[in-house]
Design an enzyme around this catalytic site. Structure first.
Site, PDB file in Angstrom:
ATOM      1  N   CYS A   1       1.037  -1.152   0.073  1.00 25.30           N
ATOM      2  CA  CYS A   1       0.117   0.144  -0.084  1.00 25.30           C
ATOM      3  C   CYS A   1       0.834   1.235  -0.143  1.00 25.30           C
ATOM      4  O   CYS A   1       1.758   1.436   0.738  1.00 25.30           O
ATOM      5  CB  CYS A   1      -1.017  -0.069   1.176  1.00 25.30           C
ATOM      6  SG  CYS A   1      -1.970   1.438   1.298  1.00 25.30           S
TER       7      CYS A   1
ATOM      8  N   CYS B   1       0.166   4.362   0.531  1.00 21.50           N
ATOM      9  CA  CYS B   1      -0.351   5.533   1.106  1.00 21.50           C
ATOM     10  C   CYS B   1      -0.220   5.576   2.546  1.00 21.50           C
ATOM     11  O   CYS B   1      -0.711   6.583   3.421  1.00 21.50           O
ATOM     12  CB  CYS B   1      -2.176   5.517   1.053  1.00 21.50           C
ATOM     13  SG  CYS B   1      -2.418   5.551  -0.889  1.00 21.50           S
TER      14      CYS B   1
ATOM     15  N   CYS C   1      -1.442  -5.000  -1.584  1.00 20.43           N
ATOM     16  CA  CYS C   1      -2.606  -4.818  -2.249  1.00 20.43           C
ATOM     17  C   CYS C   1      -2.995  -6.088  -2.742  1.00 20.43           C
ATOM     18  O   CYS C   1      -2.530  -6.769  -3.560  1.00 20.43           O
ATOM     19  CB  CYS C   1      -2.425  -3.629  -3.102  1.00 20.43           C
ATOM     20  SG  CYS C   1      -3.993  -3.212  -4.015  1.00 20.43           S
TER      21      CYS C   1
ATOM     22  N   CYS D   1      -5.066  -5.058   0.379  1.00 26.15           N
ATOM     23  CA  CYS D   1      -4.684  -5.321   1.622  1.00 26.15           C
ATOM     24  C   CYS D   1      -5.744  -6.121   2.761  1.00 26.15           C
ATOM     25  O   CYS D   1      -7.092  -6.312   2.198  1.00 26.15           O
ATOM     26  CB  CYS D   1      -4.468  -3.952   2.406  1.00 26.15           C
ATOM     27  SG  CYS D   1      -5.844  -2.901   2.582  1.00 26.15           S
TER      28      CYS D   1
ATOM     29  N   CYS E   1     -10.966   0.619   1.780  1.00 26.50           N
ATOM     30  CA  CYS E   1      -9.623   1.017   1.116  1.00 26.50           C
ATOM     31  C   CYS E   1      -8.889   2.332   1.562  1.00 26.50           C
ATOM     32  O   CYS E   1      -9.493   3.538   1.088  1.00 26.50           O
ATOM     33  CB  CYS E   1      -9.734   0.750  -0.605  1.00 26.50           C
ATOM     34  SG  CYS E   1      -8.196   1.283  -1.439  1.00 26.50           S
TER      35      CYS E   1
END
Length: 120
Positions: free
Chosen positions: A59, A61, A78, A80, A89
């Site tokens: 991920c 972010c 991902c 996740c 998400c």
């Protein structure tokens, strides 16, 4: 322009692989990309960079103290665990239709991703 200062982009092959994965996953789960294609493009680019650098689409972010350890733990790879279990998400890549940020698209072109993510 000094290219050393520009962030490295993912290769075309890995970026396209992550794009195709994202499109297929959205369709298979009945989720949609963010209404802002910039969010979708940046997240897919981030997944592709992590796939190249770490061997897995971690991920992009989240902040990690140790990305390699996180990849091995697999929780944030991902899709996740929160996405697989609850359709949550954090990156806003896969959104349920009732999410106010969900768009209507489940696809994005490679050209659109590159146009959005290529430094000017």
């Amino acid at each position: 322009m000094n290219t050393e200062m520009q962030p490295k982009q993912a290769s075309e092959k890995v970026l396209n692989d992550m794009r195709l994965f994202s499109e297929k996953y959205a369709k298979n789960t009945g989720t949609f990309f963010c209404v802002d294609p910039g969010v979708t493009a940046v997240v897919i680019e981030g997944l592709a960079k992590h796939k190249e650098e770490l061997g897995s689409p971690l991920c992009p972010c989240r902040h990690y103290e140790d990305k390699e350890a996180e990849v091995k733990a697999a929780y944030w790879n991902c899709p996740c665990v929160p996405m697989r279990e609850r359709k949550e998400c954090h990156c806003m890549l896969f959104l349920t239709s009732d999410n106010p940020f969900a768009g209507e698209k489940q696809d994005i072109s490679l050209d659109e991703i590159r146009t959005i993510t290529t430094p000017q």
